[in-house]
Motif scaffolding. Structure first.
Motif, PDB file in Angstrom:
ATOM      1  N   VAL A  65      47.974  56.774  47.024  1.00 41.02           N
ATOM      2  CA  VAL A  65      48.071  55.391  47.869  1.00 41.02           C
ATOM      3  C   VAL A  65      48.401  54.331  46.538  1.00 41.02           C
ATOM      4  CG1 VAL A  65      47.184  53.505  48.869  1.00 41.02           C
ATOM      5  CG2 VAL A  65      47.114  55.742  49.835  1.00 41.02           C
ATOM      6  N   LYS A  66      47.708  54.848  45.507  1.00 43.92           N
ATOM      7  CA  LYS A  66      47.905  53.973  44.247  1.00 43.92           C
ATOM      8  C   LYS A  66      49.417  54.125  43.919  1.00 43.92           C
ATOM      9  CE  LYS A  66      43.329  54.142  42.369  1.00 43.92           C
ATOM     10  NZ  LYS A  66      42.185  54.851  41.593  1.00 43.92           N
ATOM     11  N   GLU A  67      50.129  55.010  43.964  1.00 43.67           N
ATOM     12  CA  GLU A  67      51.252  55.368  43.641  1.00 43.67           C
ATOM     13  C   GLU A  67      52.151  54.684  44.545  1.00 43.67           C
ATOM     14  OE1 GLU A  67      51.658  59.517  43.214  1.00 43.67           O
ATOM     15  OE2 GLU A  67      50.082  59.678  41.686  1.00 43.67           O
ATOM     16  N   VAL A  68      52.217  54.648  45.852  1.00 45.60           N
ATOM     17  CA  VAL A  68      53.247  54.458  46.547  1.00 45.60           C
ATOM     18  C   VAL A  68      52.862  53.200  47.618  1.00 45.60           C
ATOM     19  CG1 VAL A  68      53.876  56.979  47.087  1.00 45.60           C
ATOM     20  CG2 VAL A  68      52.101  56.033  48.556  1.00 45.60           C
ATOM     21  N   HIS A  69      51.907  52.545  47.363  1.00 46.32           N
ATOM     22  CA  HIS A  69      51.466  51.371  48.272  1.00 46.32           C
ATOM     23  C   HIS A  69      52.668  50.356  47.840  1.00 46.32           C
ATOM     24  CE1 HIS A  69      49.598  47.891  50.051  1.00 46.32           C
ATOM     25  NE2 HIS A  69      48.856  48.710  50.377  1.00 46.32           N
ATOM     26  N   PRO A  70      53.147  49.723  49.104  1.00 46.12           N
ATOM     27  CA  PRO A  70      54.308  48.867  48.769  1.00 46.12           C
ATOM     28  C   PRO A  70      53.922  47.520  47.985  1.00 46.12           C
ATOM     29  CG  PRO A  70      54.101  49.267  51.201  1.00 46.12           C
ATOM     30  CD  PRO A  70      53.127  49.999  50.281  1.00 46.12           C
ATOM     31  N   ASP A  71      52.558  47.294  48.025  1.00 43.17           N
ATOM     32  CA  ASP A  71      52.250  45.984  47.198  1.00 43.17           C
ATOM     33  C   ASP A  71      52.172  46.430  45.823  1.00 43.17           C
ATOM     34  OD1 ASP A  71      51.845  44.645  49.496  1.00 43.17           O
ATOM     35  OD2 ASP A  71      49.832  44.742  49.408  1.00 43.17           O
ATOM     36  N   ASP A 102      57.260  52.734  48.028  1.00 43.73           N
ATOM     37  CA  ASP A 102      58.027  52.773  49.206  1.00 43.73           C
ATOM     38  C   ASP A 102      57.327  52.555  50.553  1.00 43.73           C
ATOM     39  OD1 ASP A 102      60.140  53.021  50.696  1.00 43.73           O
ATOM     40  OD2 ASP A 102      60.136  55.186  50.882  1.00 43.73           O
ATOM     41  N   GLU A 103      57.475  51.853  51.466  1.00 43.93           N
ATOM     42  CA  GLU A 103      56.899  51.618  52.668  1.00 43.93           C
ATOM     43  C   GLU A 103      56.708  52.769  53.363  1.00 43.93           C
ATOM     44  OE1 GLU A 103      56.453  48.667  56.534  1.00 43.93           O
ATOM     45  OE2 GLU A 103      57.668  48.220  55.003  1.00 43.93           O
ATOM     46  N   ALA A 104      57.920  53.387  53.536  1.00 43.97           N
ATOM     47  CA  ALA A 104      58.045  54.869  54.466  1.00 43.97           C
ATOM     48  C   ALA A 104      56.990  55.991  53.609  1.00 43.97           C
ATOM     49  CB  ALA A 104      59.302  55.133  54.455  1.00 43.97           C
ATOM     50  N   GLU A 105      57.069  56.096  52.390  1.00 44.59           N
ATOM     51  CA  GLU A 105      56.371  56.810  51.799  1.00 44.59           C
ATOM     52  C   GLU A 105      54.926  56.771  52.058  1.00 44.59           C
ATOM     53  OE1 GLU A 105      55.299  60.410  49.591  1.00 44.59           O
ATOM     54  OE2 GLU A 105      57.498  59.864  50.577  1.00 44.59           O
ATOM     55  N   PHE A 106      54.543  55.474  52.026  1.00 41.91           N
ATOM     56  CA  PHE A 106      53.174  55.030  52.196  1.00 41.91           C
ATOM     57  C   PHE A 106      52.647  55.437  53.582  1.00 41.91           C
ATOM     58  CE2 PHE A 106      50.165  51.803  53.807  1.00 41.91           C
ATOM     59  CZ  PHE A 106      49.216  52.012  53.045  1.00 41.91           C
ATOM     60  N   LYS A 107      53.622  55.232  54.597  1.00 41.81           N
ATOM     61  CA  LYS A 107      53.098  55.431  56.063  1.00 41.81           C
ATOM     62  C   LYS A 107      52.892  57.029  55.962  1.00 41.81           C
ATOM     63  CE  LYS A 107      55.155  51.556  58.290  1.00 41.81           C
ATOM     64  NZ  LYS A 107      56.337  51.040  59.172  1.00 41.81           N
ATOM     65  N   ARG A 108      53.741  57.954  55.396  1.00 43.23           N
ATOM     66  CA  ARG A 108      53.778  59.320  55.350  1.00 43.23           C
ATOM     67  C   ARG A 108      52.744  60.036  54.755  1.00 43.23           C
ATOM     68  NH1 ARG A 108      57.155  62.559  51.488  1.00 43.23           N
ATOM     69  NH2 ARG A 108      56.596  64.631  51.892  1.00 43.23           N
ATOM     70  N   VAL A 109      52.134  59.133  53.760  1.00 41.96           N
ATOM     71  CA  VAL A 109      50.768  59.351  52.988  1.00 41.96           C
ATOM     72  C   VAL A 109      49.529  59.189  54.130  1.00 41.96           C
ATOM     73  CG1 VAL A 109      49.186  58.687  51.254  1.00 41.96           C
ATOM     74  CG2 VAL A 109      51.550  59.258  50.720  1.00 41.96           C
ATOM     75  N   THR A 110      49.776  57.776  54.630  1.00 44.13           N
ATOM     76  CA  THR A 110      48.540  57.687  55.448  1.00 44.13           C
ATOM     77  C   THR A 110      48.554  58.429  56.725  1.00 44.13           C
ATOM     78  OG1 THR A 110      48.811  55.147  54.731  1.00 44.13           O
ATOM     79  CG2 THR A 110      47.723  55.782  56.768  1.00 44.13           C
ATOM     80  N   ALA A 111      49.802  58.616  57.196  1.00 46.55           N
ATOM     81  CA  ALA A 111      49.571  59.553  58.428  1.00 46.55           C
ATOM     82  C   ALA A 111      49.177  61.245  58.020  1.00 46.55           C
ATOM     83  CB  ALA A 111      51.058  59.928  58.920  1.00 46.55           C
TER      84      ALA A 111
END
Length: 176
Positions: free
Chosen positions: A150-156, A160-169
Protein backbone atom coordinates in the motif's frame (compact mmCIF):
# COMPACT_ATOMS: atom_id res chain seq x y z
CA UNK A 1 -1.90 -0.67 40.19
CA UNK A 2 -5.34 -1.94 40.95
CA UNK A 3 -5.22 -4.53 43.76
CA UNK A 4 -1.42 -4.37 43.94
CA UNK A 5 -0.30 -6.82 46.64
CA UNK A 6 2.94 -4.91 47.23
CA UNK A 7 1.24 -1.59 47.92
CA UNK A 8 -1.51 -3.18 49.98
CA UNK A 9 1.13 -5.09 52.01
CA UNK A 10 3.10 -1.91 52.66
CA UNK A 11 -0.11 -0.15 53.68
CA UNK A 12 -0.78 -2.96 56.19
CA UNK A 13 2.76 -2.66 57.60
CA UNK A 14 2.40 1.11 58.03
CA UNK A 15 -1.03 0.65 59.60
CA UNK A 16 0.45 -1.84 62.08
CA UNK A 17 3.27 0.57 62.96
CA UNK A 18 0.72 3.34 63.41
CA UNK A 19 -1.31 1.19 65.79
CA UNK A 20 1.77 0.21 67.81
CA UNK A 21 2.97 3.80 68.09
CA UNK A 22 -0.49 5.03 69.09
CA UNK A 23 -0.86 2.35 71.76
CA UNK A 24 2.68 3.06 72.96
CA UNK A 25 1.97 6.79 73.18
CA UNK A 26 -1.19 6.21 75.22
CA UNK A 27 0.45 3.70 77.58
CA UNK A 28 3.69 5.61 78.15
CA UNK A 29 2.21 9.09 78.06
CA UNK A 30 4.71 10.27 75.44
CA UNK A 31 2.92 12.62 72.99
CA UNK A 32 5.93 12.61 70.62
CA UNK A 33 4.97 9.09 69.52
CA UNK A 34 1.60 10.44 68.32
CA UNK A 35 3.43 12.96 66.11
CA UNK A 36 5.32 10.07 64.52
CA UNK A 37 2.19 7.90 64.26
CA UNK A 38 0.13 10.56 62.43
CA UNK A 39 2.25 10.65 59.21
CA UNK A 40 2.50 6.84 59.23
CA UNK A 41 -1.28 6.59 59.53
CA UNK A 42 -1.76 9.07 56.70
CA UNK A 43 0.73 7.16 54.54
CA UNK A 44 -0.99 3.84 55.19
CA UNK A 45 -4.38 5.37 54.32
CA UNK A 46 -3.19 6.80 51.01
CA UNK A 47 -1.32 3.61 50.10
CA UNK A 48 -4.46 1.54 50.72
CA UNK A 49 -6.56 4.06 48.79
CA UNK A 50 -4.17 3.78 45.83
CA UNK A 51 -3.57 0.03 46.03
CA UNK A 52 -7.27 -0.83 46.19
CA UNK A 53 -8.03 1.20 43.05
CA UNK A 54 -10.29 3.68 44.82
CA UNK A 55 -7.94 6.56 43.97
CA UNK A 56 -8.11 5.79 40.24
CA UNK A 57 -11.91 5.52 40.42
CA UNK A 58 -12.13 8.87 42.21
CA UNK A 59 -9.94 10.54 39.59
CA UNK A 60 -11.99 9.07 36.74
CA UNK A 61 -15.18 10.22 38.46
CA UNK A 62 -13.83 13.77 38.84
CA UNK A 63 -12.76 13.88 35.18
CA UNK A 64 -16.15 12.63 34.07
CA UNK A 65 -17.95 15.19 36.25
CA UNK A 66 -15.69 17.96 34.98
CA UNK A 67 -16.29 16.89 31.38
CA UNK A 68 -20.05 16.80 31.98
CA UNK A 69 -19.97 20.31 33.43
CA UNK A 70 -17.90 21.66 30.54
CA UNK A 71 -20.15 20.02 27.93
CA UNK A 72 -23.36 21.37 29.42
CA UNK A 73 -22.15 24.84 30.32
CA UNK A 74 -20.80 27.74 28.34
CA UNK A 75 -18.32 26.51 25.79
CA UNK A 76 -16.58 29.80 25.22
CA UNK A 77 -16.33 31.89 22.08
CA UNK A 78 -17.31 30.42 18.71
CA UNK A 79 -18.34 27.11 20.29
CA UNK A 80 -14.84 26.31 21.48
CA UNK A 81 -14.51 23.38 23.81
CA UNK A 82 -13.36 19.81 23.92
CA UNK A 83 -14.01 17.72 20.85
CA UNK A 84 -16.23 14.74 21.23
CA UNK A 85 -16.23 11.59 19.18
CA UNK A 86 -19.16 11.94 16.81
CA UNK A 87 -18.74 9.43 14.00
CA UNK A 88 -17.19 6.03 13.39
CA UNK A 89 -13.40 5.83 13.30
CA UNK A 90 -12.68 2.50 11.66
CA UNK A 91 -13.76 0.93 8.40
CA UNK A 92 -15.68 -1.76 10.28
CA UNK A 93 -17.59 0.86 12.27
CA UNK A 94 -18.42 2.80 9.09
CA UNK A 95 -19.57 -0.39 7.34
CA UNK A 96 -21.74 -1.43 10.28
CA UNK A 97 -23.31 2.02 10.44
CA UNK A 98 -24.01 2.01 6.70
CA UNK A 99 -25.60 -1.43 6.89
CA UNK A 100 -27.84 -0.46 9.78
CA UNK A 101 -28.73 2.81 8.05
CA UNK A 102 -29.79 1.10 4.82
CA UNK A 103 -31.69 -1.70 6.49
CA UNK A 104 -29.41 -4.64 5.73
CA UNK A 105 -28.58 -5.09 9.42
CA UNK A 106 -25.94 -7.51 10.61
CA UNK A 107 -27.49 -10.45 8.78
CA UNK A 108 -24.91 -10.13 6.00
CA UNK A 109 -21.98 -9.37 8.25
CA UNK A 110 -19.44 -12.07 8.84
CA UNK A 111 -16.81 -12.17 11.53
CA UNK A 112 -15.37 -8.78 12.35
CA UNK A 113 -18.16 -6.89 10.57
CA UNK A 114 -16.99 -7.91 7.08
CA UNK A 115 -19.30 -8.98 4.29
CA UNK A 116 -19.44 -12.69 3.56
CA UNK A 117 -17.10 -14.00 0.87
CA UNK A 118 -18.46 -13.36 -2.57
CA UNK A 119 -17.62 -14.62 -6.01
CA UNK A 120 -16.32 -11.21 -7.10
CA UNK A 121 -12.73 -10.23 -6.50
CA UNK A 122 -9.52 -12.20 -6.82
CA UNK A 123 -9.14 -15.84 -5.89
CA UNK A 124 -6.92 -16.70 -2.95
CA UNK A 125 -4.01 -17.66 -5.23
CA UNK A 126 -4.38 -14.43 -7.24
CA UNK A 127 -4.50 -12.45 -4.01
CA UNK A 128 -1.32 -14.12 -2.77
CA UNK A 129 0.48 -13.26 -6.00
CA UNK A 130 -0.71 -9.62 -5.83
CA UNK A 131 0.64 -9.25 -2.30
CA UNK A 132 3.69 -11.41 -3.00
CA UNK A 133 3.19 -13.87 -0.13
CA UNK A 134 3.52 -17.63 -0.10
CA UNK A 135 0.67 -20.09 0.36
CA UNK A 136 1.70 -20.85 3.95
CA UNK A 137 1.99 -17.17 5.02
CA UNK A 138 0.32 -16.28 8.31
CA UNK A 139 -1.93 -13.30 9.02
CA UNK A 140 1.02 -11.25 10.32
CA UNK A 141 2.97 -11.84 7.08
CA UNK A 142 -0.08 -10.98 4.97
CA UNK A 143 -0.69 -7.80 6.97
CA UNK A 144 2.93 -6.62 6.68
CA UNK A 145 3.03 -7.41 2.93
CA UNK A 146 -0.22 -5.47 2.48
CA UNK A 147 1.14 -2.47 4.36
CA UNK A 148 4.35 -2.43 2.33
CA UNK A 149 2.44 -2.76 -0.95
CA UNK A 150 0.00 0.00 0.00
CA UNK A 151 2.91 2.36 0.66
CA UNK A 152 3.94 1.91 -2.96
CA UNK A 153 0.54 2.09 -4.68
CA UNK A 154 -1.54 4.47 -2.55
CA UNK A 155 -3.01 7.33 -4.65
CA UNK A 156 -2.00 9.91 -2.05
CA UNK A 157 1.62 8.89 -2.56
CA UNK A 158 1.52 9.07 -6.33
CA UNK A 159 0.31 5.53 -6.95
CA UNK A 160 -2.44 4.23 -9.19
CA UNK A 161 -5.96 4.08 -7.76
CA UNK A 162 -6.86 0.90 -9.66
CA UNK A 163 -3.75 -0.88 -8.36
CA UNK A 164 -4.55 0.30 -4.85
CA UNK A 165 -8.06 -1.16 -5.12
CA UNK A 166 -6.57 -4.40 -6.44
CA UNK A 167 -4.18 -4.65 -3.47
CA UNK A 168 -6.97 -3.87 -1.01
CA UNK A 169 -9.25 -6.48 -2.57
CA UNK A 170 -6.42 -9.04 -2.36
CA UNK A 171 -5.88 -8.26 1.32
CA UNK A 172 -9.61 -8.50 2.02
CA UNK A 173 -9.73 -11.91 0.32
CA UNK A 174 -6.78 -13.27 2.33
CA UNK A 175 -8.01 -11.93 5.65
CA UNK A 176 -11.51 -13.46 5.37
Amino acid sequence: MHRSPLILGLAAVFAGLTALLTIGAVVSGQPIALFVAAPLGLTSYFMYYHGSGQLARAIRHQRHARRRRSDSGDRGGFGAGPRTRRGPRTRAERTARARSRFGTGDRTAGAGGRAPPSSSGPTRSQARSVLGVSADAGQADIRSAYREKVKEVHPDRGGDEAEFKRVTAAYDRLSE
